[in-house]
Design a protein around this motif. Structure first.
Motif, PDB file in Angstrom:
ATOM      1  N   ILE A 120      35.210  35.754  53.416  1.00  0.00           N
ATOM      2  CA  ILE A 120      35.808  34.558  54.001  1.00  0.00           C
ATOM      3  C   ILE A 120      37.329  34.741  53.940  1.00  0.00           C
ATOM      4  N   PRO A 121      37.978  35.102  55.042  1.00  0.00           N
ATOM      5  CA  PRO A 121      39.405  35.443  54.998  1.00  0.00           C
ATOM      6  C   PRO A 121      40.289  34.399  54.330  1.00  0.00           C
ATOM      7  N   ALA A 122      40.093  33.127  54.636  1.00  0.00           N
ATOM      8  CA  ALA A 122      40.942  32.087  54.054  1.00  0.00           C
ATOM      9  C   ALA A 122      40.743  31.986  52.549  1.00  0.00           C
ATOM     10  N   LEU A 123      39.515  32.128  52.096  1.00  0.00           N
ATOM     11  CA  LEU A 123      39.241  32.087  50.662  1.00  0.00           C
ATOM     12  C   LEU A 123      39.807  33.324  49.978  1.00  0.00           C
ATOM     13  N   ALA A 124      39.629  34.483  50.593  1.00  0.00           N
ATOM     14  CA  ALA A 124      40.175  35.710  50.022  1.00  0.00           C
ATOM     15  C   ALA A 124      41.697  35.607  49.898  1.00  0.00           C
ATOM     16  N   ALA A 125      42.349  35.014  50.896  1.00  0.00           N
ATOM     17  CA  ALA A 125      43.807  34.841  50.845  1.00  0.00           C
ATOM     18  C   ALA A 125      44.201  33.930  49.695  1.00  0.00           C
ATOM     19  N   GLU A 126      43.422  32.893  49.473  1.00  0.00           N
ATOM     20  CA  GLU A 126      43.707  31.971  48.363  1.00  0.00           C
ATOM     21  C   GLU A 126      43.565  32.674  47.021  1.00  0.00           C
ATOM     22  N   LEU A 127      42.536  33.475  46.878  1.00  0.00           N
ATOM     23  CA  LEU A 127      42.334  34.196  45.627  1.00  0.00           C
ATOM     24  C   LEU A 127      43.391  35.286  45.438  1.00  0.00           C
ATOM     25  N   GLU A 128      43.780  35.940  46.525  1.00  0.00           N
ATOM     26  CA  GLU A 128      44.835  36.948  46.432  1.00  0.00           C
ATOM     27  C   GLU A 128      46.161  36.312  46.008  1.00  0.00           C
ATOM     28  N   ALA A 129      46.423  35.107  46.493  1.00  0.00           N
ATOM     29  CA  ALA A 129      47.644  34.407  46.091  1.00  0.00           C
ATOM     30  C   ALA A 129      47.607  34.072  44.603  1.00  0.00           C
ATOM     31  N   ASP A 130      46.431  33.672  44.114  1.00  0.00           N
ATOM     32  CA  ASP A 130      46.301  33.383  42.690  1.00  0.00           C
ATOM     33  C   ASP A 130      46.454  34.659  41.867  1.00  0.00           C
ATOM     34  N   ALA A 153      33.596  43.659  47.285  1.00  0.00           N
ATOM     35  CA  ALA A 153      34.120  42.914  46.143  1.00  0.00           C
ATOM     36  C   ALA A 153      35.503  43.449  45.785  1.00  0.00           C
ATOM     37  N   ARG A 154      36.343  42.576  45.282  1.00  0.00           N
ATOM     38  CA  ARG A 154      37.719  42.950  44.923  1.00  0.00           C
ATOM     39  C   ARG A 154      37.847  43.048  43.406  1.00  0.00           C
ATOM     40  N   TYR A 205      41.591  41.313  37.348  1.00  0.00           N
ATOM     41  CA  TYR A 205      41.239  40.202  38.239  1.00  0.00           C
ATOM     42  C   TYR A 205      40.170  40.704  39.208  1.00  0.00           C
ATOM     43  N   SER A 206      39.150  39.891  39.440  1.00  0.00           N
ATOM     44  CA  SER A 206      38.092  40.310  40.364  1.00  0.00           C
ATOM     45  C   SER A 206      37.458  39.099  41.031  1.00  0.00           C
ATOM     46  N   TYR A 207      36.926  39.336  42.227  1.00  0.00           N
ATOM     47  CA  TYR A 207      36.120  38.306  42.894  1.00  0.00           C
ATOM     48  C   TYR A 207      35.060  39.003  43.753  1.00  0.00           C
ATOM     49  N   PRO A 208      33.961  38.309  44.055  1.00  0.00           N
ATOM     50  CA  PRO A 208      32.810  38.970  44.695  1.00  0.00           C
ATOM     51  C   PRO A 208      32.951  39.152  46.203  1.00  0.00           C
TER      52      PRO A 208
END
Length: 269
Positions: free
Chosen positions: A71-81, A48-49, A62-65
């Motif tokens: 999921i690399p593409a999803l993690a990249a999207e959340l990191e961009a946000d 988790a981040r 900021y956090s996500y599970p």
């Protein structure tokens, strides 16, 4: 006679060689020099981040599970946000501090927080929601809800209403049970029933699809319930906080789903 005497001597002293002894060292050597068998190591599970930052001008969380981090593409999207929200907060805080100094009033640090969590994780979909809040001076922070639906097959994010023919079709399918459930919750918080003839804005029903729509599952295979996350001031005064209304998937809801997604839904209880 001489040969017989020699043979007798060998037999009596046990010196006759055995044929198999010469091969034993070779077999032993082959066994000891065999190449070791390689063993595969499993990749480390995603973590988790969570990030927290405190400065004199702002506070950022900021956090996500782990399910999203995997999921690399999803993690990249959340990191961009994450980066975007931090950048905008830092810029706003700098401007706010300068304005406070120029006008001679105290400056209170700005803040932003968002915590994503799993609503449900299906074989083909990951449904996430987040509570978010921000403070940029004023009487109190503002907070709201967010949602993200990750389509694993397409490898892209969607919003829940993308799976329906239209927002209007979904709103029509759930409006009656939604309005009844909302008024029950309002009455519970206010200690009195809602007057159906009231013209008070906080007694009126609201468009459910104007709020945050999430999709959930009780069977971990298909979506069988819908959640409506309503921010303060939308259905009641700030003091009443957020409202969360959960409704089962019905035949009317299934009729509003786009044909290509109907197999992803099931009737709820």
């Amino acid at each position: 006679m001489r040969k017989a005497a020699i043979l007798f001597l060998l037999l009596s002293t046990g010196c006759v060689p055995e044929k198999d002894e010469a091969k034993a060292p070779e077999a032993t050597a082959n066994a000891s020099t065999a190449a070791p068998v390689a063993t595969a190591t499993a990749p480390a599970p995603a973590q988790a981040r969570k990030t927290e930052e405190r400065t004199a001008s702002f506070e950022f969380d900021y956090s996500y599970p782990a399910e999203a981090a995997a999921i690399p593409a999803l993690a990249a999207e959340l990191e961009a946000d994450l980066a975007k929200q931090r950048r905008e907060l830092a810029a706003a805080a700098r401007e706010g501090r300068v304005a406070a100094q120029e006008n001679g009033f105290p400056f209170n640090p700005y803040s932003y927080s968002a915590g994503w969590s799993v609503v449900t994780d299906l074989p083909g979909w990951l449904s996430l929601s987040a509570g978010a809040s921000t403070y940029t001076s004023g009487a109190h922070p503002n907070h709201w809800s967010q949602a993200l639906l990750w389509d694993k097959a397409a490898g892209k994010s969607r919003v829940a209403t993308d799976l329906f023919v239209s927002k209007a079709a979904l709103a029509a399918a759930i409006r009656e049970p939604f309005c009844k459930a909302l008024n029950r919750e309002r009455a519970a918080r206010r200690g009195e029933p809602i007057d159906p003839n009231s013209d008070d804005m906080f007694d009126q029903c609201v468009d459910p699809t104007a709020s945050t729509v999430i999709l959930g599952s009780s069977n971990k295979q298909q979506f069988d319930w819908i959640g409506i996350l309503i921010a303060p001031y939308e259905a009641g005064p700030y003091a009443e906080g957020d409202y969360e209304i959960t409704l089962p998937v019905t035949k009317a809801v299934l009729a509003a789903v786009k044909p290509q997604y109907r197999s992803v839904f099931a009737l709820g209880r």
